[in-house]
Motif scaffolding. Structure first.
Motif: not given
Lengths: 501, 501
Positions: A1-3, A79, A87, B39-40, B42-44, B53, B107, B109, B116-117
């Motif tokens: 995971m590269s979250q 990010q 970002l 997931p999570g 911080t994803t935008l 968010v 990204a 994963t 992620t954004a």
């Protein structure tokens, strides 16, 4: 995971670079902004007017826009990808109201942190005043059901719209205009066929331009060729249709005012046979040439509007295409290439064109003399209300005496006859305009002259002309124009549908 | 230099993931879209309506929006950061016209590539029909110069605007309405003070709601609290001002229709003393309570509009604040906290409030009875033209007999007197609404009932009320309401300016 957990702190110097960018933006500090955007051809910057690719284009854009709207940063979300890339997403609050978003990919370069890609959003205005003067949901509802059910019309600000004034692109004219008790005949016909009026769209002043660069309200955007001019004078209607803000752009074409914006913006457009469609309720520019026209995003709808506004054709289908290399050579090579492609199966003919400059000049002289006859009495004390380009044209028009106009009229009549004979019962294929949409900085008068040597042909003959959108090798829109005999409008529309299927 | 040359080819699997996302978006394949966003928390994901968010909020948004507009990808630009990260910028062309932009940071994963954004832009419509019915540049120009030079007004669709119809938020009413020969007195006064009319803004149907969720035209956006409701019934005017599309939002307040959208959207708002400002040319809801009001983004302009519309105050400044913990307790704790903060120096009093539910109920009964008297004759055969919430309210109103209304009127009169005595020559500080702006899914009837137990106080007494914007601990707007004695409107505005400086 590269979250990317929020707690991963920004790499050294990034936060400072971000705030330095914000300061530079608010100060319109161009050298700093140039430095904070990565050099090279892959740097990106996009907003509602389109994506700019490459540092140079971005820098040029900044140089002309006169700064960004005042704002403050409300939130930032970082990010972090690695020590050299992150970002940054910022939520902005504009001083004038509303919120925006800025997304930036930053990279550490030899010269420090720089943005490699930016995406900007600001809150939309109530209406885009470059495109529209008034809009409604709808402004006027349909008066019946019909073949145009669900279609919406952007009406050029030369047409009477019931309950509204005619502004003609000039604020002083608008201020003195009366409220129209009823709509122009053509507008009523569209409403009666099921269409609604979305709004009143911008025009060049008194329709006396092919550029769309109205000095009072600005140049409408050209979504198909970002940061290039819209074309005019049916400028607002064309942009509204390009953007999907209306499906039908109603306009007029005297010297190319439908064909040029159609060509620049990748739309279908028709200039109808002179006198065939009612101009009742339409402010004239030059009555010998003025013709009703409209623009759409597809050929089928262009023809469907024709079914409503045009009388049935007395003749049959037109299929016999003719193309004249000497005319195509008047356009830039990229435009000529798309014309040649569409005219692949056409008869190639060499016409004696030595008189063309005289014809084009006579067209412009008679147009000017008539325009001054229409507007001169009102304009003579109000020339200072005009933008420089249109003012220059009217001032020159005021100097044309009746003798010169009479001579021009005789050339026009002869030329019109001759063009009609040359085309015969065929369809002439030629460029709709001499070039793709120029950037605002280019010499627009020279572009106008070059284009009018092409567009004047249909005008001189009073002939119908349809512009079909094609794309140049560079990916820019360019129109191919089909001109047929007087009254063959519906046949020409059928041909356009066929060529576009 | 870590520049990103175009020739750096995308990492394995990214291109496939990008196109799979595009397919999923066009198919509105929610499980696939959820999987392709990281997931999570911080994803935008941001667009014109605001930044979301966290994966859960993004997923919830997708679940309700009913799919993205049809489009095709015109261009892509990939900036590869490393084998596990890349930015993909796409230029889109919408089927309905115009171009957009999509910027995504991808990204790699454990479960494959994920966004992620994301930052989405689509072309703006001609007008935001959730906010406006008609807009112009301007719709009506000023008739003189004055203290409101340069200001633009969003007029709630209950006010007569010369040349336009009154729509009252209901399409059937609009279809039968006549064109108004002149504007409402208040609109004329604003034009005469230098303001222009920007357009006619949406309202809840016949102003009979506090939510702004008009069933026909949708809920206007709330830029200060994205994806939450706007508040109403002065809903469109409030959003227009929040977004900077107008500087003055003209509306009405019967049971809170200025105070509630002001509170939800972080605006200043005033409900004027009952009867003090002309309602000539304004469609009534319930005449015992209807009052003119307006919204702005700053206190100084709120007061400046008061200078135009209000008579001079006969009394002096108001300074003596009183706050009632039992009233504040009727609001959610986050809202009560901002009220307590502003009321820090105020006298704290315990009022006997056991009658409040009876007062609030009497207010609503008399309001309903009057509303049915106004609209019943027309509505009785047209109830099916109403949205469910407003229809339910009118159907209940139709059942109220004169005896019940008479009893309610006596309670209203007594309550009004009592409230006037309690406040005296002081300023009551209380919550403008019982909560921050709810999300559309929350039980809006319960929110309405809770809010009306607070807003009814000014209504019962016919008293002026100003809402001052504050921010809760969660960063959401909430209004603090100041209520003064009858006729003290200007003094209250002066106090609002003082408290906001």
């Amino acid at each position: 995971m590269s979250q990317l957990p929020p707690e991963k702190s920004p790499p050294d110097g990034l936060v400072e670079a971000f705030w330095e960018y914000e300061r530079a933006l608010m100060d319109n500090d161009l050298p700093a902004l140039d430095r904070l955007f990565a050099p090279g051809p892959t740097t990106l910057r996009g907003d509602a007017d389109g994506l700019l690719v490459g540092h140079d284009l971005i820098s040029a854009f900044r140089g002309t826009r006169g700064g960004a709207p005042a704002r403050r940063i409300l939130q930032t979300h970082v990010q972090v990808v690695d020590a050299e890339h992150a970002l940054v997403v910022a939520v902005t609050e504009l001083e004038r109201g509303g919120r925006g978003q800025q997304t930036q990919l930053w990279a550490r370069t030899a010269d420090g942190w720089a943005v490699t890609a930016a995406h900007e959003s600001v809150p939309a205005p109530a209406l885009d005043t470059r495109i529209w003067r008034v809009v409604g949901d709808p402004l006027l509802p349909p008066t019946a059901r019909g073949v145009l059910d669900g279609e919406s019309v952007a009406v050029k600000d030369l047409y009477a719209v019931a309950g509204q004034r005619v502004g003609a692109g000039n604020p002083a004219w608008l201020a003195e205009a009366h409220v129209e008790p009823r709509s122009a005949t053509v507008v009523e016909a569209l409403l009666d066929a099921g269409a609604s009026v979305r709004g009143i769209a911008r025009t060049d002043e008194f329709a006396y331009s092919l550029a769309g660069t109205n000095a009072h309200t600005g140049t409408p955007p050209n979504p198909r060729a970002p940061h290039r001019i819209s074309g005019g004078s049916t400028s607002g209607s064309a942009s509204a249709v390009s953007l999907g803000q209306a499906t039908i752009g109603l306009g007029t074409d005297t010297g190319g005012s439908i064909r040029v914006p159609a060509s620049y913006q990748g739309l279908y457009g028709i200039r109808t046979t002179h006198g065939l469609v009612s101009t009742y309720g339409v402010l004239p520019l030059a009555r010998s040439f003025d013709a009703v026209g409209w623009l759409t995003r597809d050929a089928a709808l262009l023809a469907r509007v024709g079914d409503v506004l045009l009388p049935p054709s007395a003749a049959g289908p037109v299929h016999d295409l003719v193309t004249v290399p000497g005319l195509n050579a008047l356009a830039q090579p990229d435009v000529a290439a798309v014309v040649d492609e569409l005219a692949g199966g056409a008869t190639r003919e060499s016409w004696e064109l030595s008189a063309l400059p005289i014809w084009s000049s006579a067209f412009q002289v008679l147009q000017a003399w008539e325009a001054w006859r229409e507007r001169g009495p009102w304009l003579t004390t109000r020339l200072d209300t005009l933008g420089a380009d249109v003012r220059g044209r009217f001032e020159a028009a005021a100097l044309i005496d009746d003798e010169r106009a009479g001579a021009a009229a005789r050339v026009v009549d002869d030329a019109g006859r001759r063009i009609g004979e040359l085309i015969g019962d065929r369809v002439l294929v030629l460029p709709s305009a001499s070039s793709v949409a120029p950037t605002p900085g280019e010499g627009l008068q020279a572009v106008r002259d070059a284009t009018m040597s092409l567009t004047c042909l249909a005008g001189l003959g009073g002939l119908p002309a349809v512009s079909i959108p094609r794309t140049t090798a560079d990916g820019l829109p360019a129109g191919v124009c089909l001109v047929a005999a007087s009254g063959r409008d519906r046949d020409l529309l059928a041909l356009a549908v066929e060529l576009s299927s």
